[in-house]
Each structure stands twice: as C-alpha cells, then as structure tokens.
Write a protein that holds these residues in place. Structure first.
Motif, short mmCIF file in Angstrom:
data_model
loop_
_atom_site.label_atom_id
_atom_site.label_comp_id
_atom_site.label_asym_id
_atom_site.label_seq_id
_atom_site.Cartn_x
_atom_site.Cartn_y
_atom_site.Cartn_z
N UNK A 59 1.07 -1.21 -0.19
CA UNK A 59 0.01 0.08 -0.10
C UNK A 59 0.96 1.25 0.15
N UNK A 60 0.29 2.33 -0.05
CA UNK A 60 0.90 3.64 0.19
C UNK A 60 0.17 4.65 0.85
N UNK A 61 0.86 5.41 1.49
CA UNK A 61 0.10 6.69 2.19
C UNK A 61 0.45 7.96 1.48
N UNK A 62 -0.58 8.71 1.24
CA UNK A 62 -0.27 10.03 0.69
C UNK A 62 -1.29 11.05 1.67
N UNK A 63 -0.17 11.98 2.08
CA UNK A 63 -0.57 12.94 3.05
C UNK A 63 -1.12 12.19 4.24
N UNK A 64 -0.80 10.94 4.61
CA UNK A 64 -1.27 10.20 5.69
C UNK A 64 -2.64 9.22 5.52
N UNK A 65 -3.08 9.33 4.21
CA UNK A 65 -4.07 8.80 3.84
C UNK A 65 -3.87 7.44 3.03
N UNK A 66 -4.34 6.24 3.64
CA UNK A 66 -3.89 5.18 2.86
C UNK A 66 -4.62 4.99 1.52
N UNK A 67 -3.80 4.49 0.68
CA UNK A 67 -4.21 4.59 -0.98
C UNK A 67 -3.60 3.12 -1.43
N UNK A 68 -4.18 2.74 -2.58
CA UNK A 68 -3.76 1.19 -3.25
C UNK A 68 -3.62 1.73 -4.63
N UNK A 69 -2.53 1.42 -5.43
CA UNK A 69 -2.55 1.41 -6.85
C UNK A 69 -2.94 0.43 -7.46
N UNK A 70 -3.27 0.28 -8.90
CA UNK A 70 -3.49 -0.87 -9.44
C UNK A 70 -2.41 -2.29 -9.36
N UNK A 71 -1.12 -1.84 -9.00
CA UNK A 71 0.01 -2.74 -8.94
C UNK A 71 -0.24 -3.41 -7.55
N UNK A 72 -0.54 -2.51 -6.58
CA UNK A 72 -0.89 -3.09 -5.05
C UNK A 72 -1.97 -3.96 -5.19
N UNK A 73 -3.13 -3.65 -5.84
CA UNK A 73 -4.22 -4.89 -5.96
C UNK A 73 -4.05 -5.85 -6.45
N UNK A 74 -3.32 -5.83 -7.63
CA UNK A 74 -3.00 -7.07 -8.56
C UNK A 74 -2.11 -7.93 -7.56
N UNK A 75 -1.10 -7.21 -6.64
CA UNK A 75 -0.13 -8.17 -5.90
C UNK A 75 -0.99 -8.70 -4.88
N UNK A 76 -1.92 -8.23 -4.29
CA UNK A 76 -2.63 -8.66 -3.02
C UNK A 76 -3.55 -9.79 -3.82
N UNK A 77 -4.10 -9.52 -4.88
CA UNK A 77 -4.66 -10.78 -5.38
C UNK A 77 -3.81 -11.94 -5.61
N UNK A 78 -2.71 -11.58 -6.28
CA UNK A 78 -1.75 -12.65 -6.77
C UNK A 78 -1.28 -13.34 -5.45
N UNK A 79 -1.26 -12.56 -4.35
CA UNK A 79 -0.31 -13.27 -3.21
C UNK A 79 -1.34 -14.39 -2.77
N UNK A 80 -2.72 -14.36 -2.95
CA UNK A 80 -3.49 -15.55 -2.54
C UNK A 80 -3.86 -16.52 -3.56
N UNK A 81 -3.30 -16.48 -4.72
CA UNK A 81 -3.57 -17.38 -5.72
C UNK A 81 -2.86 -19.11 -5.44
N UNK A 82 -3.72 -19.81 -5.78
CA UNK A 82 -3.49 -21.15 -5.59
C UNK A 82 -3.40 -21.96 -7.08
N UNK A 83 -1.99 -22.30 -7.32
CA UNK A 83 -2.10 -23.12 -8.33
C UNK A 83 -2.01 -24.73 -8.31
#
Length: 91
Positions: A59-83
């Motif tokens: 994730x990233x914090x911009x001016x103290x606000x929690x934000x997510x980029x598309x790359x972050x969202x893809x990484x979160x999704x990929x982390x739970x992937x089961x092959x």
C-alpha cells in the motif's frame, strides 16, 4: 503603469517533463481509497485496512491517507493465488 506578463513558450526540452498521459492517469497513477480497493478484491474495508496497518499487504500513504495502486491490488490478489498440481495419470 500596467505590467503585461507573457508566458514563455515551451521548447522541446520542456516537453520531456513529467506530464502524465491518459493511459498513465487511468492506469498506474490511479490511487484507490480503501473502500474502492476492498470492493475490487472482494474483501471488507476493515480486513484490508487491518492488513495494510500490519504491513501485510502492499500500500502507500499519501498525506497520511491510505491508498492502493492497481499494482498493489494485483499483488494482493496474486498473493492468494493457488495453482493446483498438474494432473498425473496413474501408471
């Protein structure tokens, strides 16, 4: 006496400065709020915010606000992937 301000015309060298293209604005430069990112991955806001606070998801914090980029969202999704294991016929 009136002062007239004129704008300096940009040169080719000035055109190389950081100006986002529409693809970048709609792509990797887009930042999502916790609610938006949670909806995209199908989890609750509380779950995602808790994992981000514990530094368990990117994730990233911009001016103290929690934000997510598309790359972050893809990484979160990929982390739970089961092959699944490849199918091996009985010999």
């Amino acid at each position: 006496m009136t002062t007239v301000r004129t704008r300096r015309r940009s040169t080719k060298a000035d055109d190389t400065t950081a100006q986002a293209t529409p693809e970048e604005v709609n792509g990797e430069l887009q930042h999502y709020k916790v609610e938006e990112a949670a909806a995209l991955i199908g989890m609750s806001r509380r779950w995602l915010a808790g994992r981000a606070a514990a530094r368990e998801v990117p994730c990233t914090y911009i001016s103290g606000q929690l934000r997510f980029t598309p790359a972050h969202i893809r990484a979160i999704s990929k982390a739970g992937e089961v092959i699944p294991a490849q199918y091996r016929p009985a010999s």
